[in-house]
Design a protein around this motif. Sequence first.
Motif, PDB file in Angstrom:
ATOM      1  N   ASP A  17       0.833  -1.207   0.000  1.00 56.03           N
ATOM      2  CA  ASP A  17       0.000   0.000   0.000  1.00 56.03           C
ATOM      3  C   ASP A  17       0.870   1.262   0.000  1.00 56.03           C
ATOM      4  N   HIS A  18       1.968   1.204   0.742  1.00 53.65           N
ATOM      5  CA  HIS A  18       2.865   2.363   0.827  1.00 53.65           C
ATOM      6  C   HIS A  18       3.475   2.671  -0.536  1.00 53.65           C
ATOM      7  N   VAL A  19       3.953   1.634  -1.231  1.00 51.18           N
ATOM      8  CA  VAL A  19       4.553   1.846  -2.554  1.00 51.18           C
ATOM      9  C   VAL A  19       3.498   2.310  -3.547  1.00 51.18           C
ATOM     10  N   ALA A  20       2.314   1.720  -3.485  1.00 51.48           N
ATOM     11  CA  ALA A  20       1.247   2.109  -4.408  1.00 51.48           C
ATOM     12  C   ALA A  20       0.883   3.572  -4.237  1.00 51.48           C
ATOM     13  N   THR A  21       0.888   4.040  -2.998  1.00 56.31           N
ATOM     14  CA  THR A  21       0.558   5.442  -2.732  1.00 56.31           C
ATOM     15  C   THR A  21       1.709   6.367  -3.098  1.00 56.31           C
ATOM     16  N   THR A  22       2.944   5.956  -2.796  1.00 54.11           N
ATOM     17  CA  THR A  22       4.115   6.789  -3.039  1.00 54.11           C
ATOM     18  C   THR A  22       4.457   6.867  -4.521  1.00 54.11           C
ATOM     19  N   LEU A  23       4.367   5.711  -5.215  1.00 56.39           N
ATOM     20  CA  LEU A  23       4.715   5.665  -6.639  1.00 56.39           C
ATOM     21  C   LEU A  23       3.457   5.430  -7.475  1.00 56.39           C
ATOM     22  N   SER A  24       3.075   4.173  -7.585  1.00 56.47           N
ATOM     23  CA  SER A  24       1.849   3.815  -8.305  1.00 56.47           C
ATOM     24  C   SER A  24       1.537   2.363  -8.017  1.00 56.47           C
ATOM     25  N   PRO A  25       0.292   1.936  -8.182  1.00 56.19           N
ATOM     26  CA  PRO A  25      -0.054   0.523  -7.945  1.00 56.19           C
ATOM     27  C   PRO A  25       0.750  -0.426  -8.820  1.00 56.19           C
ATOM     28  N   ASN A  26       1.092   0.008 -10.044  1.00 54.57           N
ATOM     29  CA  ASN A  26       1.862  -0.858 -10.939  1.00 54.57           C
ATOM     30  C   ASN A  26       3.270  -1.132 -10.426  1.00 54.57           C
TER      31      ASN A  26
END
Length: 524
Positions: A471-480
């Motif tokens: 969730d952290h990466v998806a929010t910081t960068l993107s879900p992909n």
Amino acid sequence: MPGNDHYVRQILKSLSPDEDRVCLVYEDTPTRAGELSAAVRSAAAGLRAQGVGAGDVVAVMTVNNTPATLILRYAAGLVGAVVVHVGTVNAVNPGDVLRVREQFDIVRSTRARVFAIDADNAERARELRDRFERPVLLVALGDLGPDVVDLSVLPPDAFDLADAAQGELAVVTYTSGSTGRPKGVCWSYEVRNDVLARMAAQAHRQTVLITAPLTHTAAFTSDNVLVAGGTVVLHHGFDARAVLRAVERHRVTRMMLSAPQVYALKDHPDVNSADLSSLRDLMYTGSPAAADRLAEAVKVFGPVLCQIYGNSECGQMCRLSGDDHTRPELLRTVGRPVDLVTLSIRDLQDDRELPPGEPGEVCVHTPLAMTGYWDDPEQTARTLRDGRLHTGDIGHLDEEGYLHLRGRIADVIKTNGIKVYPAAVEGALAAHPGVAQAAVFGVADADRLERIHAVVVARDGHHVTADDLRDHVATTLSPNQAPAVVTFRAELPVLGFGKPDRLRLRAEAEEAARVPSHNEWEMR
């Protein structure tokens, strides 16, 4: 060039004006300038008496980060030999010693004529020697038996510095890279002479703490310090408590660490009580640093942090200075090119130079680069092209000339129709308060589709789950760009200054993926 005086002779000349000063400290035992100079000259006289000269290859097999490692390298240099360190290919951990088979492959490839050893390595050296049909000479600084030549017997004046010789190559450093196959990075006498002349001209005396192996760039750092009249403090490896103690006791002014080591030093309970007032440069290099963690480190250590971006093939390329660390937006960069380095970003297809903002391969031109890889003309030709060194790193320059790295060409993950750069995902993970370190890589599934894998080391006292990090990466960068698979470990295997060994991690993940079990690799 500033001059072409022999690099070892430059070092020994710098020791002569004040022979009583302490120039080297090992396990809190000091070595004075006169003692170091005498030991090097005696050993050089011993090598010459055995017929060792220009172009001969001397394999140094000693306990890392001991005075013997420096003395034997300098002595071999004085007679013009090629020094090959065969203790380790790890640039950060002196204790990561090569196995016999790996050492044998290196000495066979380099056709080493001499093994320069110490007591701890005598048995292994004899084992290696006995595998060769050709004669191999064993030498040491002391009496290790009738089959080992004692290089400490002859008097120092048996070697006149005016007789210092030099061949083409001075040092070959074996380093393990993304391919997993050790590469012998070749350094010429010409480049070593030039670098030392430049450092001597600066005459900037420092006390430098070295925790990385003297088999790699830490050895060149020692050369630079000694030729400028400074002092080298040697440790067998990194221990945060020991480092803090050494800075206080020896009034250390500079040290080079990996980014994870800076974090460990910052988080150590003794950091607030230690006297670090002597420290002027806390340099770090290797794996990408997390901007938030750097900001925390600046608060602890003050304006002494300095990030170095470089590689084994040409040394420093960029620097993020202490002043740069006061600008939060720059903490995600690796700084601007240093003196003598011209940096450009090149298109991966046609090699044209790209404008600011466009990503491509980081290429540099510098007179201080390696001459090539030992016995590997194909890899040399791929790396050194048109007067430029191709780093294999992907990045872009901004309008101010700061370099932003995105990762290695070989590490780019193609998933969901886009390119994912592991360094970007690692940076996002490292910014999470519960993450100490992270490594990201791609693994193909049964349908040959790449999936993003992350191996994470959690920070002490923090509880974090795979879903939290996705969730952290998806929010910081993107879900992909969120990792499909997250694994937790106590520590990461590394290749150099904190660089995660993605090749090893990928191989382990691929092996685990072939086993249909609900194990730690299946933390979805």
